[in-house]
Design a protein around this motif. Structure first.
Motif: not given
Length: 421
Positions: A143-159
């Motif tokens: 579930q968390l990985l499903d949402r991960l792309p939506g948290h990206a800003e300019n292609g970068v996300v904080d794991l």
């Protein structure tokens, strides 16, 4: 006069400042010269009585398992001994009156009290029970990985923020059935307690968590369910655990029960992305994962130091005389890179434990070995497996040298881990 008041140390110069920037930034390298000395050194923390600092693997195994040492300062024979953990929390801003939750906790109990409390909860963290949790852990990770792309800003996300942190806290909150509406508050307070902050911010967070734990006990007493706290409140258990002990247990489970895993997931991901040869081995052989988690806990584990132990009699640790009542602080990160215990200890080798027993001290040793070690290992294995499978092109977006780490000298951790998916 306490045992600590008797005189000088066996080391030259000033005691080691355990909050020094170099020790916090890279404890693995910074403690190496200390470990190479013939004797232990004295260490200091502001507001806390001096302690011996143990850095060698063999010495730390001794103080963690030998009956000549106790984790409970109150059980040392003779004059009262300063409780270093209590002093540390007081110096950081713990409000007066909350000391009793330290004394009632499973981490600071010893002997029969420790066996009684630990015996009540051990089954919940057994390998079998943890294995049964794996499908739920996998579902949360997905579930968390499903949402991960939506948290990206300019292609970068904080794991850290969007994967490593929410996974373990969700698991532990489900284990003790924290109502979903309250979980954000538990997450925030737990993050504050482990971030290295001091003063009112820490005092208020601890007080709030204790208040929430009392409320959780009351809630489960009136609405029992299929969870650990309800089980401990059941008629065959409730008379064996006081309210203070139960509140202390809940607080310890939430804070210690997830923060090690949060930081292990983040540290491990960074280590794998900066060791492409080891990452390739892990991608090629899924059976390597349990060994990989073991080695990652040794190589980049977040636990810098364990709770101090107190000598119950005059003794020695290695070549250092230790008198009754003196405290010895185990530096786990130094022990886990000890060349006397590990071949080429500064090299990450995911297959290191394939043919041998686990010997790192990342989860402690002896009677106080981490209660949640199996859960932490399972969560980390699930997290890494899911992350690497879902995002095969995962890469850091920042030079590893520029990654910002937290200032808590107890936990070696990343404040953020920016990646491109």
């Amino acid at each position: 006069m306490t045992a600590e008041d008797h005189g000088t140390t066996k080391t030259d110069g000033e005691p080691l400042d355990l909050a020094a920037e170099e020790l916090v930034r890279d404890p693995f390298a910074a403690y190496a010269p200390v470990r190479e000395g013939e004797q232990m050194v004295r260490g200091r923390v502001q507001g806390v009585d001096p302690m011996w600092v143990a850095t060698r693997h063999e010495d730390i195994r001794t103080v963690m398992s030998d009956s000549r040492f106790t984790i409970d300062a109150a059980t040392v024979p003779g004059a009262p001994v300063a409780h270093r953990t209590e002093q540390t929390w007081q110096a950081r801003g713990m409000y007066s009156g909350h000391e009793k939750y330290l004394r009632a906790g499973i981490f600071d109990a010893d002997g029969t009290d420790h066996r009684r409390i630990r015996g009540l909860v051990t089954a919940a963290f057994s390998p079998g029970r943890v294995a049964a949790l794996r499908p739920r852990i996998e579902a949360i990770a997905d579930q968390l990985l499903d949402r991960l792309p939506g948290h990206a800003e300019n292609g970068v996300v904080d794991l850290v923020e969007h994967f490593a942190r929410p996974l373990p806290i969700t698991v532990i909150c489900e284990l003790i059935a924290v109502p979903e509406a309250d979980r954000d508050r538990w997450r925030e307070r737990s993050a504050t307690l482990t971030a290295g902050v001091c003063g009112d911010e820490l005092g208020a967070a601890l007080a709030g968590m204790v208040e929430d734990a009392h409320a959780l006990v009351d809630h489960h007493a009136g609405h029992p369910g299929n969870d650990l706290i309800s089980e401990l409140l059941a008629p065959h258990h409730h008379d064996r655990l006081s309210t203070d002990e139960l509140v202390a247990l809940i607080t310890n489970l939430v804070v210690a029960g997830h923060i090690t895993t949060v930081n292990l997931i983040a540290n491990s991901t960074e280590a794998l992305l900066t060791h492409p040869d080891q990452l390739a081995l892990l991608r090629e052989d899924a059976t390597l994962m349990p060994h990989a988690v073991n080695e990652l806990m040794r190589y980049c584990g977040p636990v810098v130091r364990a709770l101090p132990r107190y000598a119950t009699c005059d003794t020695t640790v290695g070549n250092t005389p230790v008198r009754t009542g003196e405290a010895v602080l185990p530096i786990v990160s130094a022990a886990n890179r000890d060349p006397a215990a590990f071949t080429d200890p500064d090299r990450l080798d995911l297959g290191r434990t394939r043919s041998g027993r686990e010997s790192h001290l990342g989860f402690g040793h002896g009677a106080h070995r981490c209660l949640g070690a199996h859960l932490a290992q399972e969560e980390t294995a699930v997290a890494l497996t899911a992350l690497l499978s879902r995002f095969p092109d995962l890469q850091l977006t920042t030079d590893p040298k520029h990654l910002e780490r937290g200032t808590n000298p107890v936990n070696w951790h990343l404040k953020a881990l920016p990646v491109r998916l």
